[in-house]
Design an enzyme around this catalytic site. Structure first.
Site, PDB file in Angstrom:
ATOM      1  N   GLY A 279      -4.461  -5.056   7.358  1.00  0.00           N
ATOM      2  CA  GLY A 279      -5.549  -4.493   7.300  1.00  0.00           C
ATOM      3  C   GLY A 279      -6.810  -4.587   8.351  1.00  0.00           C
ATOM      4  O   GLY A 279      -7.372  -3.984   9.052  1.00  0.00           O
TER       5      GLY A 279
ATOM      6  N   THR B 180      -0.010   1.278   6.804  1.00  0.00           N
ATOM      7  CA  THR B 180       0.320   0.063   5.908  1.00  0.00           C
ATOM      8  C   THR B 180       0.379  -1.119   6.969  1.00  0.00           C
ATOM      9  O   THR B 180       1.028  -0.874   8.062  1.00  0.00           O
ATOM     10  CB  THR B 180       1.522   0.225   5.164  1.00  0.00           C
ATOM     11  OG1 THR B 180       1.674  -1.143   4.446  1.00  0.00           O
ATOM     12  CG2 THR B 180       2.574   0.547   5.811  1.00  0.00           C
ATOM     13  N   GLY B 181      -0.429  -2.212   6.408  1.00  0.00           N
ATOM     14  CA  GLY B 181       0.015  -3.436   7.415  1.00  0.00           C
ATOM     15  C   GLY B 181      -1.545  -4.235   7.134  1.00  0.00           C
ATOM     16  O   GLY B 181      -2.016  -4.142   6.334  1.00  0.00           O
TER      17      GLY B 181
ATOM     18  N   THR C 102       0.815  -1.331  -0.112  1.00  0.00           N
ATOM     19  CA  THR C 102       0.151  -0.089   0.084  1.00  0.00           C
ATOM     20  C   THR C 102       0.870   1.360   0.077  1.00  0.00           C
ATOM     21  O   THR C 102       1.996   1.210   0.391  1.00  0.00           O
ATOM     22  CB  THR C 102      -0.892  -0.104   1.401  1.00  0.00           C
ATOM     23  OG1 THR C 102      -1.752  -0.903   1.219  1.00  0.00           O
ATOM     24  CG2 THR C 102      -1.605   1.226   1.556  1.00  0.00           C
TER      25      THR C 102
ATOM     26  N   ARG D 157     -13.770  -7.960  -0.082  1.00  0.00           N
ATOM     27  CA  ARG D 157     -13.202  -7.668   1.140  1.00  0.00           C
ATOM     28  C   ARG D 157     -12.503  -6.304   1.168  1.00  0.00           C
ATOM     29  O   ARG D 157     -12.051  -5.815  -0.072  1.00  0.00           O
ATOM     30  CB  ARG D 157     -12.019  -8.817   1.168  1.00  0.00           C
ATOM     31  CG  ARG D 157     -11.037  -8.520   2.389  1.00  0.00           C
ATOM     32  CD  ARG D 157      -9.633  -7.577   2.070  1.00  0.00           C
ATOM     33  NE  ARG D 157      -8.784  -7.297   3.177  1.00  0.00           N
ATOM     34  CZ  ARG D 157      -7.898  -6.467   3.093  1.00  0.00           C
ATOM     35  NH1 ARG D 157      -7.480  -5.904   2.237  1.00  0.00           N
ATOM     36  NH2 ARG D 157      -7.022  -6.357   4.349  1.00  0.00           N
ATOM     37  N   VAL D 158     -12.659  -5.527   2.022  1.00  0.00           N
ATOM     38  CA  VAL D 158     -12.038  -4.082   2.118  1.00  0.00           C
ATOM     39  C   VAL D 158     -11.233  -3.846   3.387  1.00  0.00           C
ATOM     40  O   VAL D 158     -11.651  -4.309   4.379  1.00  0.00           O
ATOM     41  CB  VAL D 158     -13.286  -3.002   2.238  1.00  0.00           C
ATOM     42  CG1 VAL D 158     -12.746  -1.683   2.460  1.00  0.00           C
ATOM     43  CG2 VAL D 158     -14.194  -3.113   0.881  1.00  0.00           C
ATOM     44  N   GLY D 159     -10.093  -3.522   3.091  1.00  0.00           N
ATOM     45  CA  GLY D 159      -8.977  -3.264   4.367  1.00  0.00           C
ATOM     46  C   GLY D 159      -9.048  -1.935   5.074  1.00  0.00           C
ATOM     47  O   GLY D 159     -10.382  -1.379   4.770  1.00  0.00           O
ATOM     48  N   ASP D 160      -8.241  -1.495   5.899  1.00  0.00           N
ATOM     49  CA  ASP D 160      -8.345  -0.467   6.427  1.00  0.00           C
ATOM     50  C   ASP D 160      -8.055   0.903   5.618  1.00  0.00           C
ATOM     51  O   ASP D 160      -8.307   2.031   6.112  1.00  0.00           O
ATOM     52  CB  ASP D 160      -7.130  -0.351   7.628  1.00  0.00           C
ATOM     53  CG  ASP D 160      -5.585  -0.497   6.988  1.00  0.00           C
ATOM     54  OD1 ASP D 160      -5.590  -1.347   6.238  1.00  0.00           O
ATOM     55  OD2 ASP D 160      -4.801   0.102   7.302  1.00  0.00           O
TER      56      ASP D 160
END
Ligand code: ASP
Length: 309
Positions: free
Chosen positions: A230, A227-228, A176, A204-207
């Site tokens: 999520g 970043t990481g 990211t 799927r949605v991350g942070d």
């Protein structure tokens, strides 16, 4: 006039030094330096923090090296679904998009949501309709094709697993991208953009597109881009947590950012890092992984581009 500063990242993770050729390392460093210079020059000319973080992220989205824009990873369906968000710290205005396809620069679409819609967060088909109505072109899937990302996906596409950019077996990192900046007026902003996880499915949605989790800005505290992993960053409400520690506990930017990344997120099993800036132009870039593609530049003369610890 405030100290101007900008920090950028291209993802954190297990960047195995032995697997990085010197050519590759030079390419990453050049890409980071280029994005940093683009953002910093804008700030020097008096541009706003929001424009500087947008353009720095556009530069990172345009290289295939990072998992955002052109370099986005493959989904389980063999497509590219991208997420991005942007926020400015003066009026707490924000824009975010999720599950979008074919958009060259998702961060600019997120900014357009902030400027031109009455909403903060648009997703999927609706976000795509908004993009078309606002004149965004649609790239062909070939624009996002990258042989390396394709091979990453091929390795796991018939399984139920999904992974963060590179495989655990190999070089495991989160690609990211993000930028945070403080402009001449002391306004701050944050921008984050991602292709998410290889082989992701079910929408799927991350942070990264979630205000407060992967991205946040408030002139009274800080601007943060994460970043990481999520799922953990969402549960830790990481970006807002840094801001809260400054606002409610009186921690400095560095103390708050370190407390969240080195203590609180680790306790719930999350790995990754963040970049953060405050309205005095101070910068913090903690990460709890082996490395994080990162850089910052400030008018007090500091300048760094680094990958490992
Ligand atoms: N945080 C991103 C996500 O979970 C991944 C990354 O940082 O590369 O979608």
């Amino acid at each position: 006039m405030s100290t101007i500063s900008i920090a950028i990242h291209g993802g954190a993770g297990t960047l195995i030094k032995g697997q990085m050729t010197s050519e590759k390392e030079t390419a990453y460093r050049n890409a980071l330096q280029n994005a940093l210079d683009i953002g910093y020059k804008l700030l020097e000319k008096g541009a706003s923090a929001i424009d500087a973080v947008e353009q720095a992220v556009v530069a990172l989205e345009n290289t295939p090296l990072f998992n955002a824009g052109k370099g986005s990873v493959f989904t389980n369906a063999g497509t590219h679904e991208m997420d991005a968000s942007i926020m400015e710290g003066k009026g707490l205005k924000a824009g975010a998009v999720s599950l979008i396809t074919g958009i060259k620069n998702p961060i600019s679409l997120a900014k357009q949501v902030m400027l031109k819609s009455e909403h903060v967060f648009l997703a999927g088909d609706g976000a795509m309709r908004f993009a078309k109505e606002n004149g965004f072109g649609i790239e062909k899937p070939t624009y996002f094709y990258d042989q390396f990302r394709y091979e990453q996906w091929q390795e796991i596409k018939d399984s139920d697993s999904f992974q963060l950019d590179h495989s655990d077996k190999k070089d495991s990192k989160f690609g990211t991208v993000g930028a945070v900046a403080c402009d001449q007026s002391g306004n701050i902003a944050a921008a984050t953009s991602t292709g998410g996880m290889t082989n992701k499915k079910w929408g799927r949605v991350g942070d990264s597109p979630m205000i407060g989790a992967g991205n946040y800005a408030n002139n009274h505290t800080c601007a943060v881009s994460c970043t990481g992993s999520g799922e953990f960053f969402i549960r830790g409400v990481v970006a807002y947590d840094v801001s809260c520690l400054m606002e409610y506990k009186g921690l400095s930017l560095q103390q708050a950012a370190e407390e969240v990344i080195m203590n609180r997120i680790l306790k719930i099993g999350g790995d990754g890092g963040l970049i953060a800036v405050d309205a005095k132009g101070n910068v913090a870039m903690p990460f709890n992984t082996e490395g994080m593609y990162r850089g910052f530049k400030s008018s007090n003369g500091d300048e760094v581009v680094a990958i490992y610890r």
